[in-house]
Design a protein around this motif. Sequence first.
Motif, PDB file in Angstrom:
ATOM      1  N   TRP A 159       0.898  -1.184  -0.135  1.00  0.00           N
ATOM      2  CA  TRP A 159      -0.025  -0.004   0.050  1.00  0.00           C
ATOM      3  C   TRP A 159       0.781   1.168   0.053  1.00  0.00           C
ATOM      4  CZ3 TRP A 159       0.305   3.743   3.618  1.00  0.00           C
ATOM      5  CH2 TRP A 159       0.866   3.478   4.800  1.00  0.00           C
ATOM      6  N   HIS A 160       0.361   2.347  -0.642  1.00  0.00           N
ATOM      7  CA  HIS A 160       0.885   3.645  -0.497  1.00  0.00           C
ATOM      8  C   HIS A 160      -0.041   4.720  -0.804  1.00  0.00           C
ATOM      9  CE1 HIS A 160       1.491   3.178  -4.610  1.00  0.00           C
ATOM     10  NE2 HIS A 160       1.574   4.243  -4.875  1.00  0.00           N
ATOM     11  N   THR A 161       0.397   6.088  -0.616  1.00  0.00           N
ATOM     12  CA  THR A 161      -0.477   7.235  -0.679  1.00  0.00           C
ATOM     13  C   THR A 161      -0.177   7.939  -1.808  1.00  0.00           C
ATOM     14  OG1 THR A 161       0.788   8.537   0.749  1.00  0.00           O
ATOM     15  CG2 THR A 161      -0.778   7.034   1.926  1.00  0.00           C
ATOM     16  N   HIS A 162      -1.040   8.555  -2.394  1.00  0.00           N
ATOM     17  CA  HIS A 162      -0.845   9.604  -3.442  1.00  0.00           C
ATOM     18  C   HIS A 162      -1.725  10.754  -2.772  1.00  0.00           C
ATOM     19  CE1 HIS A 162      -0.518   7.010  -7.263  1.00  0.00           C
ATOM     20  NE2 HIS A 162       0.537   6.714  -6.442  1.00  0.00           N
ATOM     21  N   PRO A 163      -0.922  11.981  -3.124  1.00  0.00           N
ATOM     22  CA  PRO A 163      -1.889  13.336  -2.695  1.00  0.00           C
ATOM     23  C   PRO A 163      -2.483  13.927  -3.688  1.00  0.00           C
ATOM     24  CG  PRO A 163       0.544  13.820  -3.682  1.00  0.00           C
ATOM     25  CD  PRO A 163       0.325  12.108  -3.624  1.00  0.00           C
ATOM     26  N   PRO A 211      -2.678   4.659 -10.300  1.00  0.00           N
ATOM     27  CA  PRO A 211      -1.326   4.008 -10.150  1.00  0.00           C
ATOM     28  C   PRO A 211      -0.747   4.805 -11.368  1.00  0.00           C
ATOM     29  CG  PRO A 211      -2.750   1.936 -10.984  1.00  0.00           C
ATOM     30  CD  PRO A 211      -3.701   3.260 -10.652  1.00  0.00           C
ATOM     31  N   SER A 212       0.420   5.104 -10.934  1.00  0.00           N
ATOM     32  CA  SER A 212       1.465   5.695 -11.989  1.00  0.00           C
ATOM     33  C   SER A 212       2.138   4.685 -12.730  1.00  0.00           C
ATOM     34  CB  SER A 212       2.516   6.589 -11.300  1.00  0.00           C
ATOM     35  OG  SER A 212       3.127   5.720 -10.477  1.00  0.00           O
ATOM     36  N   MET A 213       3.040   4.882 -13.959  1.00  0.00           N
ATOM     37  CA  MET A 213       3.796   4.157 -14.509  1.00  0.00           C
ATOM     38  C   MET A 213       4.800   3.070 -13.561  1.00  0.00           C
ATOM     39  SD  MET A 213       3.607   4.486 -18.135  1.00  0.00           S
ATOM     40  CE  MET A 213       5.237   5.288 -19.060  1.00  0.00           C
ATOM     41  N   ASN A 214       5.400   4.121 -12.782  1.00  0.00           N
ATOM     42  CA  ASN A 214       5.976   3.296 -11.760  1.00  0.00           C
ATOM     43  C   ASN A 214       5.428   2.361 -10.747  1.00  0.00           C
ATOM     44  OD1 ASN A 214       8.256   4.623 -12.681  1.00  0.00           O
ATOM     45  ND2 ASN A 214       8.269   6.118 -11.035  1.00  0.00           N
ATOM     46  N   ASP A 215       4.324   2.684 -10.428  1.00  0.00           N
ATOM     47  CA  ASP A 215       3.493   1.802  -9.589  1.00  0.00           C
ATOM     48  C   ASP A 215       3.177   0.560 -10.342  1.00  0.00           C
ATOM     49  OD1 ASP A 215       3.328   3.757  -7.428  1.00  0.00           O
ATOM     50  OD2 ASP A 215       1.314   4.455  -8.121  1.00  0.00           O
ATOM     51  N   GLU A 216       2.941   0.661 -11.495  1.00  0.00           N
ATOM     52  CA  GLU A 216       2.437  -0.360 -12.433  1.00  0.00           C
ATOM     53  C   GLU A 216       3.674  -1.383 -12.355  1.00  0.00           C
ATOM     54  OE1 GLU A 216       0.084  -0.735 -15.653  1.00  0.00           O
ATOM     55  OE2 GLU A 216      -1.022   1.176 -15.058  1.00  0.00           O
ATOM     56  N   VAL A 249      -2.722  -1.349  -3.004  1.00  0.00           N
ATOM     57  CA  VAL A 249      -3.647  -0.643  -2.775  1.00  0.00           C
ATOM     58  C   VAL A 249      -3.046   0.963  -2.705  1.00  0.00           C
ATOM     59  CG1 VAL A 249      -4.735   0.342  -0.511  1.00  0.00           C
ATOM     60  CG2 VAL A 249      -4.754  -2.172  -1.036  1.00  0.00           C
ATOM     61  N   ILE A 250      -3.791   1.974  -3.244  1.00  0.00           N
ATOM     62  CA  ILE A 250      -3.487   3.197  -3.140  1.00  0.00           C
ATOM     63  C   ILE A 250      -4.509   4.065  -2.399  1.00  0.00           C
ATOM     64  CG2 ILE A 250      -2.371   5.276  -4.226  1.00  0.00           C
ATOM     65  CD1 ILE A 250      -1.884   3.538  -6.685  1.00  0.00           C
ATOM     66  N   LEU A 251      -3.903   4.699  -1.183  1.00  0.00           N
ATOM     67  CA  LEU A 251      -4.822   5.722  -0.428  1.00  0.00           C
ATOM     68  C   LEU A 251      -4.507   7.233  -0.960  1.00  0.00           C
ATOM     69  CD1 LEU A 251      -4.024   4.263   3.020  1.00  0.00           C
ATOM     70  CD2 LEU A 251      -5.713   3.779   1.578  1.00  0.00           C
TER      71      LEU A 251
HETATM   72 ZN   LIG Z   1       1.879   5.411  -6.460  1.00  0.00          ZN
END
Ligand SMILES: [Zn+2]
Length: 122
Positions: A57-61, A67-72, A92-94
Amino acid sequence: MGQLYARDLTTTDIVIEHATVLPPVSASRTGVRFNTYQAFAERVRLFENGLHCVGLWHTHPVSTPEPSMNDELLAANYARAAAEDLSGIVFVILGTKPFPQGIGVWFHDQKSLRRLTAEASR
Ligand SMILES: [Zn+2]
């Protein structure tokens, strides 16, 4: 950011029982970086207590995360690294909005990252 853990992988419904917090090495809008050795050490330690790492899991502001390309890439790497034990991983992205809009849940099956909805998870 952190890792998600489940105790029992033999049931139809996998329950996330434990979520950890790993200190980010750096975080930006396009990606989150963390100490992979620290993440590995955590997985080993918690596995000794019967917990299996099943995702991240991580957060996005932003209000509604995507999901970003890096997240993928991160999700794909995790899913492929875990392929011996898991058919995929939870990602999971919060965001900043409250549930449900502010929480995105995806599943990476070693091929692609797919968004899960309440209906799709049944
Ligand atoms: Zn991310």
